[in-house]
Scaffold this motif. Structure first.
Motif, PDB file in Angstrom:
ATOM      1  N   ILE A  60       0.802  -1.240   0.077  1.00 12.27           N
ATOM      2  CA  ILE A  60      -0.119  -0.013   0.067  1.00 12.27           C
ATOM      3  C   ILE A  60       0.703   1.346  -0.071  1.00 12.27           C
ATOM      4  O   ILE A  60       2.081   1.257   0.390  1.00 12.27           O
ATOM      5  CB  ILE A  60      -0.796   0.047   1.195  1.00 12.27           C
ATOM      6  N   VAL A  61       0.321   2.344  -0.166  1.00 11.46           N
ATOM      7  CA  VAL A  61       0.851   3.642  -0.241  1.00 11.46           C
ATOM      8  C   VAL A  61       0.103   4.432   0.740  1.00 11.46           C
ATOM      9  O   VAL A  61      -1.090   4.291   0.581  1.00 11.46           O
ATOM     10  CB  VAL A  61       1.309   4.456  -1.676  1.00 11.46           C
ATOM     11  N   VAL A  62       0.473   5.394   1.394  1.00 14.09           N
ATOM     12  CA  VAL A  62      -0.329   6.339   2.177  1.00 14.09           C
ATOM     13  C   VAL A  62       0.108   7.630   2.229  1.00 14.09           C
ATOM     14  O   VAL A  62       1.295   8.069   1.871  1.00 14.09           O
ATOM     15  CB  VAL A  62       0.001   5.757   3.904  1.00 14.09           C
ATOM     16  N   VAL A  63      -0.941   8.461   1.994  1.00 18.78           N
ATOM     17  CA  VAL A  63      -0.803  10.051   2.050  1.00 18.78           C
ATOM     18  C   VAL A  63      -1.265  10.427   3.406  1.00 18.78           C
ATOM     19  O   VAL A  63      -2.536   9.921   3.653  1.00 18.78           O
ATOM     20  CB  VAL A  63      -1.501  10.534   1.148  1.00 18.78           C
ATOM     21  N   ALA A  64      -0.362  10.899   4.280  1.00 17.29           N
ATOM     22  CA  ALA A  64      -0.738  11.641   5.614  1.00 17.29           C
ATOM     23  C   ALA A  64      -0.878  12.829   5.561  1.00 17.29           C
ATOM     24  O   ALA A  64       0.336  13.533   5.157  1.00 17.29           O
ATOM     25  CB  ALA A  64      -0.002  10.925   6.707  1.00 17.29           C
ATOM     26  N   SER A  65      -2.110  13.618   6.113  1.00 17.84           N
ATOM     27  CA  SER A  65      -1.899  15.068   5.941  1.00 17.84           C
ATOM     28  C   SER A  65      -2.752  15.850   6.995  1.00 17.84           C
ATOM     29  O   SER A  65      -3.423  15.053   7.940  1.00 17.84           O
ATOM     30  CB  SER A  65      -3.001  15.450   4.759  1.00 17.84           C
ATOM     31  N   VAL A  66      -2.111  17.025   7.507  1.00 15.91           N
ATOM     32  CA  VAL A  66      -2.816  17.530   8.534  1.00 15.91           C
ATOM     33  C   VAL A  66      -3.933  18.262   8.282  1.00 15.91           C
ATOM     34  O   VAL A  66      -4.693  19.186   9.141  1.00 15.91           O
ATOM     35  CB  VAL A  66      -1.584  18.584   9.322  1.00 15.91           C
ATOM     36  N   ARG A  67      -4.490  18.227   6.926  1.00 13.55           N
ATOM     37  CA  ARG A  67      -5.684  19.067   6.626  1.00 13.55           C
ATOM     38  C   ARG A  67      -6.247  18.288   5.497  1.00 13.55           C
ATOM     39  O   ARG A  67      -5.742  17.305   4.722  1.00 13.55           O
ATOM     40  CB  ARG A  67      -5.032  20.423   6.216  1.00 13.55           C
ATOM     41  N   ASP A  68      -7.536  18.433   5.103  1.00 18.62           N
ATOM     42  CA  ASP A  68      -8.363  18.037   3.978  1.00 18.62           C
ATOM     43  C   ASP A  68      -7.929  18.839   2.769  1.00 18.62           C
ATOM     44  O   ASP A  68      -7.176  19.931   2.855  1.00 18.62           O
ATOM     45  CB  ASP A  68      -9.591  18.395   4.334  1.00 18.62           C
ATOM     46  N   ALA A  79       2.579   9.409  -4.889  1.00 20.99           N
ATOM     47  CA  ALA A  79       3.123   7.978  -3.874  1.00 20.99           C
ATOM     48  C   ALA A  79       3.076   6.758  -4.934  1.00 20.99           C
ATOM     49  O   ALA A  79       3.999   6.145  -4.825  1.00 20.99           O
ATOM     50  CB  ALA A  79       2.180   8.271  -2.751  1.00 20.99           C
ATOM     51  N   LEU A  80       2.078   6.581  -5.660  1.00 21.84           N
ATOM     52  CA  LEU A  80       2.078   5.494  -6.448  1.00 21.84           C
ATOM     53  C   LEU A  80       2.980   5.375  -7.379  1.00 21.84           C
ATOM     54  O   LEU A  80       3.836   4.291  -7.487  1.00 21.84           O
ATOM     55  CB  LEU A  80       0.596   5.069  -7.218  1.00 21.84           C
ATOM     56  N   SER A  81       3.318   6.325  -8.344  1.00 17.73           N
ATOM     57  CA  SER A  81       4.353   6.499  -9.121  1.00 17.73           C
ATOM     58  C   SER A  81       5.897   6.332  -8.413  1.00 17.73           C
ATOM     59  O   SER A  81       6.483   5.506  -9.095  1.00 17.73           O
ATOM     60  CB  SER A  81       4.104   7.521 -10.056  1.00 17.73           C
ATOM     61  N   LEU A  82       5.865   6.810  -7.360  1.00 16.94           N
ATOM     62  CA  LEU A  82       7.279   6.624  -6.736  1.00 16.94           C
ATOM     63  C   LEU A  82       7.363   5.088  -6.261  1.00 16.94           C
ATOM     64  O   LEU A  82       8.519   4.652  -6.294  1.00 16.94           O
ATOM     65  CB  LEU A  82       7.310   7.630  -5.298  1.00 16.94           C
ATOM     66  N   ALA A  83       6.331   4.438  -5.741  1.00 17.67           N
ATOM     67  CA  ALA A  83       6.454   3.167  -5.180  1.00 17.67           C
ATOM     68  C   ALA A  83       6.319   1.919  -6.117  1.00 17.67           C
ATOM     69  O   ALA A  83       6.486   1.108  -6.073  1.00 17.67           O
ATOM     70  CB  ALA A  83       5.501   2.964  -3.828  1.00 17.67           C
ATOM     71  N   ASN A  84       5.776   2.240  -7.317  1.00 17.31           N
ATOM     72  CA  ASN A  84       5.390   1.407  -8.186  1.00 17.31           C
ATOM     73  C   ASN A  84       6.620   0.372  -8.829  1.00 17.31           C
ATOM     74  O   ASN A  84       6.442  -0.723  -8.889  1.00 17.31           O
ATOM     75  CB  ASN A  84       4.812   2.163  -9.489  1.00 17.31           C
ATOM     76  N   ASP A  85       7.967   0.874  -8.987  1.00 18.52           N
ATOM     77  CA  ASP A  85       8.761   0.073  -9.028  1.00 18.52           C
ATOM     78  C   ASP A  85       9.243  -0.911  -7.954  1.00 18.52           C
ATOM     79  O   ASP A  85       9.528  -1.888  -8.242  1.00 18.52           O
ATOM     80  CB  ASP A  85      10.089   0.847  -9.422  1.00 18.52           C
ATOM     81  N   ALA A  86       9.228  -0.488  -6.813  1.00 13.02           N
ATOM     82  CA  ALA A  86       9.556  -1.264  -5.753  1.00 13.02           C
ATOM     83  C   ALA A  86       8.456  -2.449  -5.281  1.00 13.02           C
ATOM     84  O   ALA A  86       9.124  -3.492  -5.095  1.00 13.02           O
ATOM     85  CB  ALA A  86       9.821  -0.171  -4.574  1.00 13.02           C
ATOM     86  N   SER A  88       4.649  -2.348  -6.438  1.00  9.75           N
ATOM     87  CA  SER A  88       3.447  -2.466  -6.980  1.00  9.75           C
ATOM     88  C   SER A  88       2.172  -2.274  -6.297  1.00  9.75           C
ATOM     89  O   SER A  88       1.417  -3.255  -6.214  1.00  9.75           O
ATOM     90  CB  SER A  88       3.448  -3.792  -8.044  1.00  9.75           C
ATOM     91  N   PRO A  89       2.222  -1.384  -5.240  1.00  8.90           N
ATOM     92  CA  PRO A  89       1.185  -1.384  -4.567  1.00  8.90           C
ATOM     93  C   PRO A  89      -0.283  -0.999  -5.523  1.00  8.90           C
ATOM     94  O   PRO A  89      -0.270  -0.652  -6.363  1.00  8.90           O
ATOM     95  CB  PRO A  89       1.228   0.127  -3.754  1.00  8.90           C
ATOM     96  N   ARG A  90      -1.360  -1.553  -4.652  1.00 10.70           N
ATOM     97  CA  ARG A  90      -2.702  -1.686  -5.243  1.00 10.70           C
ATOM     98  C   ARG A  90      -3.750  -0.893  -4.536  1.00 10.70           C
ATOM     99  O   ARG A  90      -4.884  -0.723  -5.146  1.00 10.70           O
ATOM    100  CB  ARG A  90      -3.148  -3.190  -5.185  1.00 10.70           C
ATOM    101  N   GLU A  91      -3.220  -0.139  -3.600  1.00 12.03           N
ATOM    102  CA  GLU A  91      -4.056   0.645  -2.569  1.00 12.03           C
ATOM    103  C   GLU A  91      -3.411   1.695  -1.998  1.00 12.03           C
ATOM    104  O   GLU A  91      -2.371   1.929  -1.705  1.00 12.03           O
ATOM    105  CB  GLU A  91      -4.509  -0.352  -1.291  1.00 12.03           C
ATOM    106  N   VAL A  92      -4.080   2.991  -1.842  1.00 18.33           N
ATOM    107  CA  VAL A  92      -3.923   4.316  -1.308  1.00 18.33           C
ATOM    108  C   VAL A  92      -4.741   4.427  -0.404  1.00 18.33           C
ATOM    109  O   VAL A  92      -5.874   4.377  -0.460  1.00 18.33           O
ATOM    110  CB  VAL A  92      -4.173   5.254  -2.652  1.00 18.33           C
TER     111      VAL A  92
END
Length: 136
Positions: A60-68, A79-86, A88-92
């Motif tokens: 999975i990849v995670v986007v954590a934010s202090v705001r909406d 995040a998916l594009s940065l992690a895809n090579d390593a 292949s995450p399927r969920e955000v």
């Protein structure tokens, strides 16, 4: 009293991992091995990107934010594009203290492309000295 960014991980643009630590510590999300994604500069203050696994082993990849914000689906794609090579995450997983109806609709539209999104409202991610909503 701590200054803005020193406690919440927003000062250094690349993130300090504190938001990701809070997300990882939540048992209900069933995340393990969560670590910050490297190789990106220019993240907005108060946003961190990470990669990890569900307890089932799914990447999975995670986007954590202090705001909406309406920009969060885009950061999920980054995040998916940065992690895809390593891994292949399927969920955000998007974690924020509040997700407005507008933001939820944006994620619904993004999910039509076949991506799987998990929206997690975590009030403890809010910065005490910043507005939570930026898009209402």
């Amino acid at each position: 009293m701590r200054r803005r960014g020193s406690r919440w991980g927003g000062r250094g643009r690349s993130g300090s991992g504190r938001l990701l630590d809070r997300v990882r510590d939540l048992k209900g999300l069933m995340i393990r091995d969560l670590r910050a994604l490297g190789g990106l500069t220019g993240l907005p203050e108060g946003v961190e990107l990470g990669i990890g696994h569900r307890d089932s082993g799914q990447s999975i990849v995670v986007v954590a934010s202090v705001r909406d914000g309406l920009d969060l689906p885009g950061w999920g794609e980054v995040a998916l594009s940065l992690a895809n090579d390593a891994a292949s995450p399927r969920e955000v997983i998007i974690a924020a203290p509040l997700l407005s109806e507008r933001t939820r609709r944006a994620f619904h539209r993004a999910s039509l492309s076949g991506r799987s999104y998990c929206l997690a409202v975590i009030p403890g991610l809010a910065s005490p000295d910043a507005g939570i909503l930026d898009q209402e």
